[in-house]
Design an enzyme around this catalytic site. Structure first.
Site, short mmCIF file in Angstrom:
data_model
loop_
_atom_site.label_atom_id
_atom_site.label_comp_id
_atom_site.label_asym_id
_atom_site.label_seq_id
_atom_site.Cartn_x
_atom_site.Cartn_y
_atom_site.Cartn_z
CD GLN A 147 -2.87 -0.56 -0.22
OE1 GLN A 147 -3.20 0.73 -0.55
NE2 GLN A 147 -3.75 -1.17 -0.80
CB SER A 148 4.37 2.21 -1.41
OG SER A 148 4.98 3.13 -1.62
CG ASN A 149 0.46 6.66 0.74
OD1 ASN A 149 -0.61 6.46 0.33
ND2 ASN A 149 0.84 6.46 1.88
#
Ligand code: PLP
Length: 326
Positions: free
Chosen positions: A75-77
């Site tokens: 879920q890396s921004n």
């Protein structure tokens, strides 16, 4: 301005809004709270990486590179915003994500795909090697790959937050505001390193307080001080930062990185229900939960003016729907 001579491309919308949070301040019976809206930077829903990527992509293009490779959590921004930056700059993008391929597509992972990034999965200990193998493979095929570290946190990326501090000082001057403290989520150190260099360069004397999201206090202090010193050098400034001078609070790590707990749940609901302000479960939710606790303990006093720097992360909310609604 120390960042003016550094090449930058335009990827977002600046200055980001700066406004008061009167109902949250009142609810907490605490300091006068303000928020700097880096969740509104633009670039595929916004976030702190837009600022870093304006300098990183400029450097890549300057070197005639055509492909961005970076890494992160599922879920890396940072990964999502790198994919968006590549799309906007007409570049290819490969994301090396930690862990196993996931069946459902939600939050940032959904956006990575819509933005056209190629996703490769790797075990935690194999991420670096997978990035270099990917770069080699693409070079053989005739591409020119540009590697961006976790969080875009090197001196080029951190320059984005030196410029952010310059932006804040100009905005505060226009609005006749003076912040005693700036509080934000700190992880791969680029945001905090940029802010401390910017603080020194602009004469900001208040506290620059990073709430650690995943690192022990001493480890993050060491990383921030090293990157801040390197970032200053990149900008032609002689500044030396020592770990002991870096303000890091690591009391809010909960059960670990990206594990949603009750403090984050409370902070997210409080910001949403007092100000209509959306936080994310991993970074800004944890940072605000820390700030709320510091206010309740009296560490942040009623007579102070405090800035909460919102660093983005909104898409991750949707990936945590079940944990948020309990
Ligand atoms: C929403 C959000 N806030 C804060 C951070 C932390 O910023 P930094 O890695 O520069 O410390 C990140 C990093 O990924 C993030 O995605």
């Amino acid at each position: 301005m120390v960042t003016h001579q550094i090449k930058r491309v335009s990827l977002g919308h600046f200055p980001t809004p700066l406004h008061a949070l009167p109902r949250l301040s009142e609810k907490l019976g605490g300091p006068q709270l303000f928020v700097k809206r880096d969740d509104q930077t633009g670039l595929a829903t916004g976030g702190n990486k837009t600022r870093k990527l304006e300098f990183l992509v400029a450097d890549a293009l300057d070197r005639h590179m055509d492909t961005l490779i970076t890494a992160g959590a599922p879920q890396s921004n940072h990964a999502r915003q790198t994919a968006a930056a590549a799309a906007k700059a007409g570049m290819k993008c490969v994301l090396v994500l930690r862990g196993q391929p996931q069946s459902g597509r939600q939050g940032n992972l959904l956006l990575d795909e819509l933005l056209g990034a190629e996703i490769r999965w790797a075990a935690r200990e194999a991420v670096e090697a997978t990035m270099s193998e990917t770069a080699n493979e693409l070079s053989v095929k005739g591409y020119s790959p540009y590697l961006i570290p976790y969080g875009g946190s090197n001196p080029i990326g951190a320059t984005g937050y030196v410029a952010a501090m310059e932006e804040l000082m100009e905005q505060s001057r226009q609005m006749d505001l003076r912040f005693d403290r700036i509080v934000f989520a700190s992880s791969s150190s680029g945001t905090q390193a940029g802010l401390v260099v910017g603080a020194k360069a602009t004469g900001y004397t208040g506290q620059v307080l990073g709430i650690s999201v995943d690192e022990k206090r001493e480890d993050l202090q060491t990383k921030v001080a090293k990157l801040a010193t390197e970032t200053a050098a990149h900008l032609g400034q002689i500044m030396k930062f020592t770990p002991g001078d870096m303000d890091v609070n690591a009391d809010y790590l909960g059960a670990g990185y990206a594990i949603l707990g009750q403090p984050e749940r409370e902070a997210i609901r409080l910001a949403a229900q007092t100000e209509g302000l959306l936080l994310d479960p991993v970074y800004t939710g944890r940072a605000l939960a820390g700030m709320i606790d510091l206010i309740r303990k009296g560490c942040l006093r009623r007579d102070e003016t405090v800035l909460f720097w919102h660093t983005g992360g909104t898409p991750a909310l949707f990936a945590y729907a079940e944990g948020l609604v309990q």
